[in-house]
Design an enzyme around this catalytic site. Structure first.
Site, PDB file in Angstrom:
ATOM      1  N   MET A   1       8.731   4.611   5.157  1.00 34.51           N
ATOM      2  CA  MET A   1       8.758   3.193   4.775  1.00 34.51           C
ATOM      3  C   MET A   1       9.958   2.906   3.872  1.00 34.51           C
ATOM      4  O   MET A   1      10.571   1.840   3.962  1.00 34.51           O
ATOM      5  CB  MET A   1       7.453   2.782   4.091  1.00 34.51           C
ATOM      6  CG  MET A   1       6.237   2.823   5.012  1.00 34.51           C
ATOM      7  SD  MET A   1       6.445   1.973   6.601  1.00 34.51           S
ATOM      8  CE  MET A   1       6.760   0.310   6.084  1.00 34.51           C
ATOM      9  N   GLU A   2      10.300   3.863   3.026  1.00 37.67           N
ATOM     10  CA  GLU A   2      11.478   3.712   2.174  1.00 37.67           C
ATOM     11  C   GLU A   2      12.751   3.660   3.013  1.00 37.67           C
ATOM     12  O   GLU A   2      13.643   2.841   2.746  1.00 37.67           O
ATOM     13  CB  GLU A   2      11.537   4.858   1.157  1.00 37.67           C
ATOM     14  CG  GLU A   2      10.510   4.763   0.052  1.00 37.67           C
ATOM     15  CD  GLU A   2       9.078   5.118   0.452  1.00 37.67           C
ATOM     16  OE1 GLU A   2       8.172   4.910  -0.361  1.00 37.67           O
ATOM     17  OE2 GLU A   2       8.847   5.608   1.584  1.00 37.67           O
TER      18      GLU A   2
ATOM     19  N   ASP B   1      24.392 -11.441   4.592  1.00 41.55           N
ATOM     20  CA  ASP B   1      24.696 -12.333   3.476  1.00 41.55           C
ATOM     21  C   ASP B   1      26.190 -12.336   3.146  1.00 41.55           C
ATOM     22  O   ASP B   1      26.762 -13.386   2.853  1.00 41.55           O
ATOM     23  CB  ASP B   1      23.892 -11.923   2.240  1.00 41.55           C
ATOM     24  CG  ASP B   1      24.195 -12.810   1.057  1.00 41.55           C
ATOM     25  OD1 ASP B   1      23.970 -14.036   1.157  1.00 41.55           O
ATOM     26  OD2 ASP B   1      24.683 -12.293   0.032  1.00 41.55           O
TER      27      ASP B   1
ATOM     28  N   LEU C   1       0.802  -1.220   0.000  1.00 44.94           N
ATOM     29  CA  LEU C   1       0.000   0.000   0.000  1.00 44.94           C
ATOM     30  C   LEU C   1       0.839   1.276   0.000  1.00 44.94           C
ATOM     31  O   LEU C   1       0.310   2.370   0.196  1.00 44.94           O
ATOM     32  CB  LEU C   1      -0.977  -0.022   1.177  1.00 44.94           C
ATOM     33  CG  LEU C   1      -1.935  -1.226   1.166  1.00 44.94           C
ATOM     34  CD1 LEU C   1      -2.851  -1.200   2.371  1.00 44.94           C
ATOM     35  CD2 LEU C   1      -2.726  -1.301  -0.122  1.00 44.94           C
ATOM     36  N   CYS C   2       2.149   1.143  -0.233  1.00 45.14           N
ATOM     37  CA  CYS C   2       3.018   2.317  -0.357  1.00 45.14           C
ATOM     38  C   CYS C   2       2.860   2.936  -1.736  1.00 45.14           C
ATOM     39  O   CYS C   2       2.774   2.229  -2.734  1.00 45.14           O
ATOM     40  CB  CYS C   2       4.482   1.920  -0.180  1.00 45.14           C
ATOM     41  SG  CYS C   2       5.004   1.863   1.519  1.00 45.14           S
ATOM     42  N   HIS C   3       2.864   4.254  -1.771  1.00 45.04           N
ATOM     43  CA  HIS C   3       2.821   4.963  -3.043  1.00 45.04           C
ATOM     44  C   HIS C   3       4.210   4.969  -3.681  1.00 45.04           C
ATOM     45  O   HIS C   3       5.206   5.096  -2.967  1.00 45.04           O
ATOM     46  CB  HIS C   3       2.385   6.419  -2.828  1.00 45.04           C
ATOM     47  CG  HIS C   3       0.981   6.555  -2.372  1.00 45.04           C
ATOM     48  ND1 HIS C   3       0.615   6.452  -1.050  1.00 45.04           N
ATOM     49  CD2 HIS C   3      -0.166   6.776  -3.071  1.00 45.04           C
ATOM     50  CE1 HIS C   3      -0.692   6.609  -0.946  1.00 45.04           C
ATOM     51  NE2 HIS C   3      -1.194   6.806  -2.154  1.00 45.04           N
TER      52      HIS C   3
END
Length: 159
Positions: free
Chosen positions: A111-112, A126, A75-77
């Site tokens: 969120m980014e 990793d 739901l992120c733009h």
């Protein structure tokens, strides 16, 4: 809106409408930490990890993750990002990663920033798996922790 949630209403899940909002400067800074064996931190600082340059790989991974956040978080733009910085601070047995994201847009970039810092931390893990594993192939010391937003800015200029 259900219970104060902007992404849910009586019809179900939706992407929030932001068309009416003004385009303003947005910035978010997120941090997180990966706990490693002290010997591993030393090898990273000395550039002696066989798999390659750990920090450059983490920076590239974090930047790519920022750019792909709307593909990962449903739901992120999609946001036209203007800048991303991934930086590192070292402790004896950890690396703290900071991800700063900037944009001029109608919605925030936290969120980014969270996605960028998390993927940068995963890339570090990793890159150092071979030296972090114990004799049973487990990771008793390695931990990703304390991922959080430390700053969120919304202003009509970039200062």
């Amino acid at each position: 809106m259900v219970g104060g949630l902007t992404h849910v209403d009586e019809k179900g899940v939706k992407m929030v409408e932001i068309g009416y909002k003004d385009v303003v400067f947005r910035k978010a800074v997120a941090k997180g930490r990966i706990k490693l064996k002290p010997e591993t931190v030393k090898l990273i600082k000395e550039g002696k990890i066989e798999k390659g340059n750990v920090l450059a790989t983490a920076q590239i991974a974090g930047i790519l993750a920022v750019k792909r956040t709307p593909e990962l978080i449903p739901l992120c733009h999609p946001i036209p990002i203007t800048g991303v910085d991934i930086t590192f601070d070292f402790g004896e047995d950890y690396i703290e990663v900071t991800c700063e994201v900037r944009a001029y847009y109608k919605t925030g970039v936290e969120m980014e920033a969270l996605t960028g810092v998390t993927v940068a931390l995963l890339a570090i893990w990793d890159m150092v798996k071979a030296v972090e594993k114990d004799e049973k192939g487990q990771y008793p010391y390695t931990r990703i922790e304390n991922v959080h937003v430390v700053e969120k800015v919304k202003t009509h200029n970039s200062q």
